[in-house]
Design an enzyme around this catalytic site. Structure first.
Site, PDB file in Angstrom:
ATOM      1  N   PRO A   1       0.615  -1.129   0.138  1.00  0.00           N
ATOM      2  CA  PRO A   1      -0.025  -0.126   0.067  1.00  0.00           C
ATOM      3  C   PRO A   1       0.789   1.254   0.233  1.00  0.00           C
ATOM      4  O   PRO A   1       1.901   1.264   0.659  1.00  0.00           O
ATOM      5  CB  PRO A   1      -0.774  -0.199   1.393  1.00  0.00           C
ATOM      6  CG  PRO A   1      -0.089  -1.216   2.242  1.00  0.00           C
ATOM      7  CD  PRO A   1       0.493  -1.874   1.211  1.00  0.00           C
TER       8      PRO A   1
ATOM      9  N   GLY B   1       4.152   3.181   5.174  1.00  0.00           N
ATOM     10  CA  GLY B   1       5.449   2.932   6.185  1.00  0.00           C
ATOM     11  C   GLY B   1       5.830   1.600   5.757  1.00  0.00           C
ATOM     12  O   GLY B   1       6.806   1.114   6.632  1.00  0.00           O
ATOM     13  N   LEU B   2       5.467   0.951   4.765  1.00  0.00           N
ATOM     14  CA  LEU B   2       5.965  -0.533   4.271  1.00  0.00           C
ATOM     15  C   LEU B   2       6.812  -0.701   3.158  1.00  0.00           C
ATOM     16  O   LEU B   2       7.145  -1.533   2.457  1.00  0.00           O
ATOM     17  CB  LEU B   2       4.674  -1.490   4.036  1.00  0.00           C
ATOM     18  CG  LEU B   2       3.734  -1.123   5.299  1.00  0.00           C
ATOM     19  CD1 LEU B   2       2.682  -2.190   5.083  1.00  0.00           C
ATOM     20  CD2 LEU B   2       4.343  -1.818   6.467  1.00  0.00           C
ATOM     21  N   GLY B   3       7.514   0.763   2.945  1.00  0.00           N
ATOM     22  CA  GLY B   3       8.797   0.682   1.969  1.00  0.00           C
ATOM     23  C   GLY B   3       8.179   0.373   0.471  1.00  0.00           C
ATOM     24  O   GLY B   3       8.873  -0.078  -0.375  1.00  0.00           O
TER      25      GLY B   3
ATOM     26  N   ALA C   1      10.392  -0.486  -2.717  1.00  0.00           N
ATOM     27  CA  ALA C   1       9.793  -1.717  -3.562  1.00  0.00           C
ATOM     28  C   ALA C   1       9.712  -1.411  -5.244  1.00  0.00           C
ATOM     29  O   ALA C   1      10.093  -2.128  -6.215  1.00  0.00           O
ATOM     30  CB  ALA C   1       8.776  -2.340  -2.864  1.00  0.00           C
TER      31      ALA C   1
ATOM     32  N   ASP D   1      15.512   0.862   3.436  1.00  0.00           N
ATOM     33  CA  ASP D   1      14.412   0.460   2.621  1.00  0.00           C
ATOM     34  C   ASP D   1      14.705  -0.314   1.249  1.00  0.00           C
ATOM     35  O   ASP D   1      14.270  -1.390   0.970  1.00  0.00           O
ATOM     36  CB  ASP D   1      13.378   1.454   2.584  1.00  0.00           C
ATOM     37  CG  ASP D   1      12.628   2.182   3.439  1.00  0.00           C
ATOM     38  OD1 ASP D   1      12.964   1.565   4.717  1.00  0.00           O
ATOM     39  OD2 ASP D   1      11.533   2.779   3.257  1.00  0.00           O
TER      40      ASP D   1
HETATM   41  C1  MEV Z   1      11.498   4.522   6.544  1.00  0.00           C
HETATM   42  O1  MEV Z   1      11.255   3.239   6.240  1.00  0.00           O
HETATM   43  C2  MEV Z   1      12.751   4.514   7.597  1.00  0.00           C
HETATM   44  C3  MEV Z   1      13.354   5.965   7.891  1.00  0.00           C
HETATM   45  O2  MEV Z   1      13.914   5.580   8.983  1.00  0.00           O
HETATM   46  C4  MEV Z   1      13.978   6.687   6.975  1.00  0.00           C
HETATM   47  C5  MEV Z   1      15.190   6.178   6.128  1.00  0.00           C
HETATM   48  O3  MEV Z   1      15.594   5.420   7.021  1.00  0.00           O
HETATM   49  O4  MEV Z   1      15.486   6.291   5.303  1.00  0.00           O
HETATM   50  C6  MEV Z   1      12.156   6.603   8.668  1.00  0.00           C
END
Ligand code: MEV
Length: 313
Positions: free
Chosen positions: A97, A101-103, A107, A148
Site C-alpha cells: 500500500p 510505512g511499508l517501503g 520496492a 528500505d
Molecule cells: C523509513 O522506512 C525509515 C526511516 O528511518 C527513513 C530512512 O531510514 O530512510 C524513517
C-alpha cells in the site's frame, strides 16, 4: 512462458527507524507484499509509465528539470541506465500500500530497475540495483538511510547501519533467526510521506542536537539488544524493547492519533510489544504476537483498520 515481471519487496522496520538516518543501527525484514513491474517495447517514441491500481499514467519527461517529484525519483533510473530515449512501456503492479510505512517507494524503484534489467539484458548485480534504488530513495525521502532499498533488493531480515561517510558502503548483516517471529501489521489507512516525518525530525534535531542525539543513541542501544533477543528467541524481551522504541519515537513526535490507537489495541489484546513502523505520522504499526495473534488482528479490524498476520525470519 517466462514471466518477465520483476519484483521489489515491501518491508517492516522492527527497531531503529529514524535514528538510522543519523547512523544508528536498525533491524528490518521483508513482508510478503511486493511491487512487480514489467517492461515492453512500444512504438510510442517515449517512456510511458502505468500504475493502473493508482490511476497513474505519464510519459517521462526527457528533461529532468520538467519532471515532478514522482517522475524525478523514478526518472533517475532511466537517466542512469541511459534509457530515457527508448520507446517503451513500464507497467507497475504495487501490492504494497502507498505511503503506509511499508517501503512501497523503495520496492517500486527496485521492481522498475529489475524490469529494465531483464528486458534490456543489462546484467546488473544486486549491488548495482540497490545503489540505483538508493538514489531514487534519496529523492523520495530527502535524507534516506538506505535501509528500505536494501531490504527491497535482498528480501532478507537484516541489521543495517548507514556508512559514516558518503560514498562508503553501509554495514549490512543478514539475521539468521532460530524460529520465525509472529507479527501483526496494523495499517492505519492514513497516508504519510516519509520525507515529511524525516524532515520534521531533522528540524527538531537541528534545534537541539545534543538532546536528539541522546534519543538516537538510546534507540541504537535497544536495537542491538533487540538483535540479541531475536537470536535467543527471547520474545518477552524483544516486546519490551519494541514498546520502549515506540516511546522514543513518540518523543521524536512521529506518531499519530491512529497509530496510538493501533498500538493500544494491540497491547490490550495480548501483543508483547507494539510500535509504529517506518516513517510514522500515520502509516502502519507492528505488533509482536506469539500468542493471541488472531485476537489482535481481529481487534484491529473491528476498530476499522486493516490487519495482516506475517512471520519474519
Ligand atoms: C523509513 O522506512 C525509515 C526511516 O528511518 C527513513 C530512512 O531510514 O530512510 C524513517
Amino acid at each position: 512462458a517466462v514471466d518477465h515481471r520483476a519484483c521489489g519487496h515491501g518491508k517492516i522496520i522492527l527497531l531503529g527507524e529514524h535514528a538510522v538516518v543519523y547512523g544508528s543501527h536498525a533491524v528490518a525484514a521483508p513482508v510478503p507484499l511486493a511491487v512487480r513491474a514489467v517492461a515492453q517495447d512500444t512504438k510510442s517514441g517515449g517512456v510511458d509509465m502505468f500504475i493502473p491500481r493508482w490511476g497513474v499514467e505519464y510519459r517521462l519527461h526527457r528533461d529532468p528539470a520538467h519532471r515532478d517529484s514522482f517522475q524525478r525519483s523514478l526518472g533517475i533510473i532511466f537517466d542512469e541506465l541511459q534509457l530515457t530515449d527508448r520507446s517503451m512501456r513500464i507497467e507497475v503492479f504495487p501490492n504494497v500500500p502507498r505511503a503506509m510505512g511499508l517501503g512501497g517507494s523503495a520496492a517500486m524503484a527496485v521492481a522498475v530497475i529489475r524490469a529494465l534489467d531483464q528486458h534490456y539484458k543489462l546484467a546488473l548485480s544486486d549491488e548495482e540495483i540497490n545503489a540505483l534504488a538508493f538514489r531514487c530513495e534519496e529523492i523520495a525521502h530527502g535524507s534516506a538511510s538506505g535501509i528500505d532499498n536494501t531490504v527491497a533488493t535482498y528480501g532478507k531480515p537484516l541489521l543495517y547501519k548507514r556508512a559514516g561517510k558518503k560514498g562508503e558502503a553501509p554495514m549490512v548483516r543478514e539475521l539468521h533467526l532460530p524460529k520465525r517471529i509472529p507479527l501483526v501489521i496494523g495499517i492505519s489507512g492514513k497516508e504519510s510521506l516519509t520525507a515529511v516525518t524525516v524532515g520534521k525530525v531533522r528540524t527538531a534535531w537541528q534545534r537541539n542536537p545534543a538532546l536528539y542525539d541522546g534519543i538516537f543513541q538510546q534507540i541504537d542501544s535497544l536495537t542491538l539488544q533487540g538483535v540479541e533477543a531475536m537470536q535467543q528467541y527471547d520474545l518477552e524481551r524483544l516486546g519490551d524493547l519494541m514498546n520502549i522504541c515506540h516511546g522514543l519515537l513518540n518523543a521524536l513526535r512521529v506518531s499519530s492519533w491512529e497509530v496510538e490507537e493501533l498500538v493500544q489495541i494491540a497491547r490490550e489484546h495480548g501483543a508483547l510489544g507494539a510500535k509504529l513502523t517506518g516513517g510514522g505520522g500515520g502509516g502502519s504499526i507492528v505488533a509482536l504476537c506469539p500468542q493471541n495473534r488472531e485476537k489482535v488482528a481481529a481487534a484491529i479490524r473491528d476498530a476499522g483498520y486493516q490487519a495482516m498476520e506475517v512471520d519474519i525470519g
